[in-house]
Design a protein around this motif. Structure first.
Motif, PDB file in Angstrom:
ATOM      1  N   ASP A  32       8.392  13.289   3.458  1.00  0.00           N
ATOM      2  CA  ASP A  32       7.856  12.477   2.329  1.00  0.00           C
ATOM      3  C   ASP A  32       6.923  13.419   1.510  1.00  0.00           C
ATOM      4  OD1 ASP A  32       7.003  10.701   0.496  1.00  0.00           O
ATOM      5  OD2 ASP A  32       6.291   9.106   1.911  1.00  0.00           O
ATOM      6  N   VAL A  33       7.582  14.022   0.544  1.00  0.00           N
ATOM      7  CA  VAL A  33       6.735  15.032  -0.183  1.00  0.00           C
ATOM      8  C   VAL A  33       5.653  14.365  -1.095  1.00  0.00           C
ATOM      9  CG1 VAL A  33       8.427  17.031   0.218  1.00  0.00           C
ATOM     10  CG2 VAL A  33       8.753  15.498  -1.701  1.00  0.00           C
ATOM     11  N   THR A  34       6.235  13.287  -1.621  1.00  0.00           N
ATOM     12  CA  THR A  34       5.347  12.585  -2.525  1.00  0.00           C
ATOM     13  C   THR A  34       3.897  11.904  -1.933  1.00  0.00           C
ATOM     14  OG1 THR A  34       7.267  11.623  -3.768  1.00  0.00           O
ATOM     15  CG2 THR A  34       5.025  10.574  -4.022  1.00  0.00           C
ATOM     16  N   THR A  35       4.019  11.563  -0.702  1.00  0.00           N
ATOM     17  CA  THR A  35       2.901  11.063   0.127  1.00  0.00           C
ATOM     18  C   THR A  35       2.122  12.337   0.567  1.00  0.00           C
ATOM     19  OG1 THR A  35       4.138   9.117   1.004  1.00  0.00           O
ATOM     20  CG2 THR A  35       2.458  10.070   2.268  1.00  0.00           C
ATOM     21  N   ASP A  36       2.772  13.611   1.112  1.00  0.00           N
ATOM     22  CA  ASP A  36       1.895  14.790   1.377  1.00  0.00           C
ATOM     23  C   ASP A  36       1.235  15.106   0.154  1.00  0.00           C
ATOM     24  OD1 ASP A  36       3.318  14.582   3.938  1.00  0.00           O
ATOM     25  OD2 ASP A  36       4.724  16.041   3.422  1.00  0.00           O
ATOM     26  N   ALA A  37       1.720  15.167  -1.043  1.00  0.00           N
ATOM     27  CA  ALA A  37       1.214  15.569  -1.927  1.00  0.00           C
ATOM     28  C   ALA A  37       0.011  14.749  -2.890  1.00  0.00           C
ATOM     29  CB  ALA A  37       2.304  15.904  -3.414  1.00  0.00           C
ATOM     30  N   THR A  38       0.061  13.306  -2.284  1.00  0.00           N
ATOM     31  CA  THR A  38      -0.946  12.573  -2.948  1.00  0.00           C
ATOM     32  C   THR A  38      -1.663  11.864  -2.039  1.00  0.00           C
ATOM     33  OG1 THR A  38       0.488  10.805  -2.946  1.00  0.00           O
ATOM     34  CG2 THR A  38       0.715  12.020  -4.991  1.00  0.00           C
ATOM     35  N   ILE A  39      -1.563  11.765  -0.905  1.00  0.00           N
ATOM     36  CA  ILE A  39      -2.610  10.797  -0.039  1.00  0.00           C
ATOM     37  C   ILE A  39      -3.125  11.782   1.108  1.00  0.00           C
ATOM     38  CG2 ILE A  39      -2.678   8.758   1.570  1.00  0.00           C
ATOM     39  CD1 ILE A  39      -1.453   8.134  -1.216  1.00  0.00           C
ATOM     40  N   PRO A  40      -4.439  11.841   0.877  1.00  0.00           N
ATOM     41  CA  PRO A  40      -5.150  12.715   1.886  1.00  0.00           C
ATOM     42  C   PRO A  40      -4.987  12.060   3.485  1.00  0.00           C
ATOM     43  CG  PRO A  40      -6.549  12.028   0.078  1.00  0.00           C
ATOM     44  CD  PRO A  40      -5.400  11.274   0.096  1.00  0.00           C
ATOM     45  N   MET A  41      -4.737  12.984   4.596  1.00  0.00           N
ATOM     46  CA  MET A  41      -4.813  12.437   5.918  1.00  0.00           C
ATOM     47  C   MET A  41      -5.963  11.625   6.233  1.00  0.00           C
ATOM     48  SD  MET A  41      -2.864  15.832   7.639  1.00  0.00           S
ATOM     49  CE  MET A  41      -3.000  15.205   9.317  1.00  0.00           C
ATOM     50  N   GLY A  42      -5.788  10.639   6.839  1.00  0.00           N
ATOM     51  CA  GLY A  42      -6.919   9.871   7.427  1.00  0.00           C
ATOM     52  C   GLY A  42      -7.074   8.625   6.536  1.00  0.00           C
ATOM     53  N   THR A  43      -6.363   8.479   5.476  1.00  0.00           N
ATOM     54  CA  THR A  43      -6.520   7.514   4.489  1.00  0.00           C
ATOM     55  C   THR A  43      -6.039   6.249   5.250  1.00  0.00           C
ATOM     56  OG1 THR A  43      -6.603   8.924   2.277  1.00  0.00           O
ATOM     57  CG2 THR A  43      -5.945   6.564   2.222  1.00  0.00           C
ATOM     58  N   GLN A  44      -7.097   5.185   5.092  1.00  0.00           N
ATOM     59  CA  GLN A  44      -6.360   3.866   5.799  1.00  0.00           C
ATOM     60  C   GLN A  44      -6.081   3.017   5.052  1.00  0.00           C
ATOM     61  OE1 GLN A  44      -6.567   3.600   9.616  1.00  0.00           O
ATOM     62  NE2 GLN A  44      -6.559   5.684   9.263  1.00  0.00           N
ATOM     63  N   ALA A  45      -5.287   2.021   5.163  1.00  0.00           N
ATOM     64  CA  ALA A  45      -4.661   1.005   4.417  1.00  0.00           C
ATOM     65  C   ALA A  45      -3.994  -0.329   5.001  1.00  0.00           C
ATOM     66  CB  ALA A  45      -3.372   1.702   3.693  1.00  0.00           C
ATOM     67  N   ARG A  46      -4.027  -1.278   4.499  1.00  0.00           N
ATOM     68  CA  ARG A  46      -3.574  -2.497   4.903  1.00  0.00           C
ATOM     69  C   ARG A  46      -2.324  -2.779   4.207  1.00  0.00           C
ATOM     70  NH1 ARG A  46      -3.145  -7.823   4.628  1.00  0.00           N
ATOM     71  NH2 ARG A  46      -3.013  -9.311   6.448  1.00  0.00           N
ATOM     72  N   ALA A  99      -2.392   5.159   5.871  1.00  0.00           N
ATOM     73  CA  ALA A  99      -1.579   5.093   4.576  1.00  0.00           C
ATOM     74  C   ALA A  99      -0.327   5.756   4.646  1.00  0.00           C
ATOM     75  CB  ALA A  99      -2.406   5.127   3.711  1.00  0.00           C
ATOM     76  N   ARG A 100      -0.479   7.162   4.980  1.00  0.00           N
ATOM     77  CA  ARG A 100       0.702   7.872   5.012  1.00  0.00           C
ATOM     78  C   ARG A 100       1.787   7.384   5.824  1.00  0.00           C
ATOM     79  NH1 ARG A 100       0.051  13.303   3.632  1.00  0.00           N
ATOM     80  NH2 ARG A 100       1.244  13.966   5.607  1.00  0.00           N
ATOM     81  N   SER A 101       1.544   6.884   6.785  1.00  0.00           N
ATOM     82  CA  SER A 101       2.565   6.364   7.804  1.00  0.00           C
ATOM     83  C   SER A 101       3.288   5.170   7.292  1.00  0.00           C
ATOM     84  CB  SER A 101       2.016   6.138   9.281  1.00  0.00           C
ATOM     85  OG  SER A 101       1.347   7.235  10.010  1.00  0.00           O
ATOM     86  N   ILE A 102       2.352   4.396   6.705  1.00  0.00           N
ATOM     87  CA  ILE A 102       3.032   3.245   6.203  1.00  0.00           C
ATOM     88  C   ILE A 102       4.204   3.396   4.955  1.00  0.00           C
ATOM     89  CG2 ILE A 102       2.481   1.033   4.859  1.00  0.00           C
ATOM     90  CD1 ILE A 102      -0.280   1.127   6.114  1.00  0.00           C
ATOM     91  N   LEU A 103       3.546   4.523   4.271  1.00  0.00           N
ATOM     92  CA  LEU A 103       4.409   4.902   3.031  1.00  0.00           C
ATOM     93  C   LEU A 103       5.934   5.515   3.543  1.00  0.00           C
ATOM     94  CD1 LEU A 103       1.783   6.098   0.624  1.00  0.00           C
ATOM     95  CD2 LEU A 103       3.313   4.039   0.366  1.00  0.00           C
ATOM     96  N   MET A 104       5.881   6.374   4.645  1.00  0.00           N
ATOM     97  CA  MET A 104       6.989   6.760   5.209  1.00  0.00           C
ATOM     98  C   MET A 104       8.064   5.944   5.790  1.00  0.00           C
ATOM     99  SD  MET A 104       5.103  10.182   6.800  1.00  0.00           S
ATOM    100  CE  MET A 104       6.626  11.016   7.540  1.00  0.00           C
TER     101      MET A 104
END
Length: 290
Positions: A32-46, A99-104
């Motif tokens: 997921d290049v979009t998520t890789d480019a925009t969301i820092p690793m470790g960002t948490q989300a619900r 957050a990255r995992s959810i988006l992927m």
């Protein structure tokens, strides 16, 4: 009559290959290049997958597995299980974590859930419309390649029945078989000689004359009445009721949500409809971050 048992979940070993293939297809060669480019690793989300229109929940098991395959550390809570009715705005499941995992996993989860919810909801609509009759609505083999097990389960979640899953679990003699075999009698007699005691035999007929011949022979367990009007179906039921060995009668062809009640009221036992899976509208479900 005893109540129907709940539709059990599918074994993970059966559904995992299809969900994995869908994720691999979506990620392509680079993830997921979009998520890789925009969301820092470790960002948490619900996030929650919400129903944007009413219907029947289905595909929840596949959506949950998609997120788990992306990231086993995600916390997933199922709010509405497979087969439950839902209204617009209902949360079907929530997912918390990276957050990255959810988006992927988002699109694959939504693709499975939206299609299966659509099938289950359409099936439920028809099942409810014919509930005053003895008939059941059933699917066919006109399914999406690779997704048959999911789609047929969605039909059951919507209150429908499953026809055969493949070419190996029942004998269904159709018009082209009859031409190649040389007629109804040789086809039925060969089928009976071939089939063991556990294998059902169904014959497709498209006229009352063919039905009469099949009833006289008395070999077929089920008879599929293809593309017959309600008036002819009623007569077919009357003739079958007088037979020495009454087969199960299945109506097929021209069955829609609008025509299903009048067809079911003819007295047939089953309505089989390919449109449950080949022409269904995906139910609108969406994933929203909070």
């Amino acid at each position: 009559m005893s109540a129907s048992l709940p539709v059990p979940p599918l074994p993970e070993a059966l559904i995992r290959p299809a969900v994995e293939a869908a994720l691999i297809e979506d990620w392509g060669r680079a993830g997921d290049v979009t998520t890789d480019a925009t969301i820092p690793m470790g960002t948490q989300a619900r996030a929650a997958i919400n129903a944007r229109e009413p219907g029947v929940a289905a595909g929840v098991q596949a959506a949950e597995l998609a997120f788990r395959l992306v990231d086993p550390n995600l916390k997933i809570a199922v709010r509405l299980g497979d087969g439950e009715r839902m209204i617009k705005g209902d949360a079907i499941l929530t997912v918390t974590g990276e957050a990255r995992s959810i988006l992927m996993g988002e699109r694959v989860a939504l693709n499975f859930m939206g299609r299966m919810c659509g099938i289950a909801s359409l099936t439920r609509r028809i099942a409810d419309s014919i509930a005053h009759t003895k008939a059941k609505i059933a699917d066919t083999r006109k399914t999406t390649p690779g997704l048959r097990i999911f789609e047929k389960r969605a039909v059951r979640l919507g209150g429908g029945a499953n026809h055969r899953f493949g070419l190996d679990d029942a004998v269904l003699i159709k018009d082209n078989h009859l031409v190649a075999a040389g007629g109804i009698r040789p086809a039925l007699e060969r089928a009976r000689a071939y089939a063991g005691h556990m294998l059902k035999i169904e014959l497709e007929v498209d006229s009352l004359d063919q039905l009469d011949e099949a009833l006289k022979i008395g070999i077929a367990d089920n008879i599929l009445l293809d593309n017959m009007s309600p008036e002819i179906l009623r007569e077919a039921v009357r003739r079958a009721d007088l037979a020495a060995r009454r087969p199960l009668l299945e109506a097929s062809g021209g069955i829609t949500p609008e025509t299903a009640p009048s067809i079911a009221e003819t007295g047939v036992d089953l309505l089989s409809a390919g449109f449950l899976t080949h022409s269904v509208k995906t139910l609108d479900v969406g994933l929203d971050f909070s």
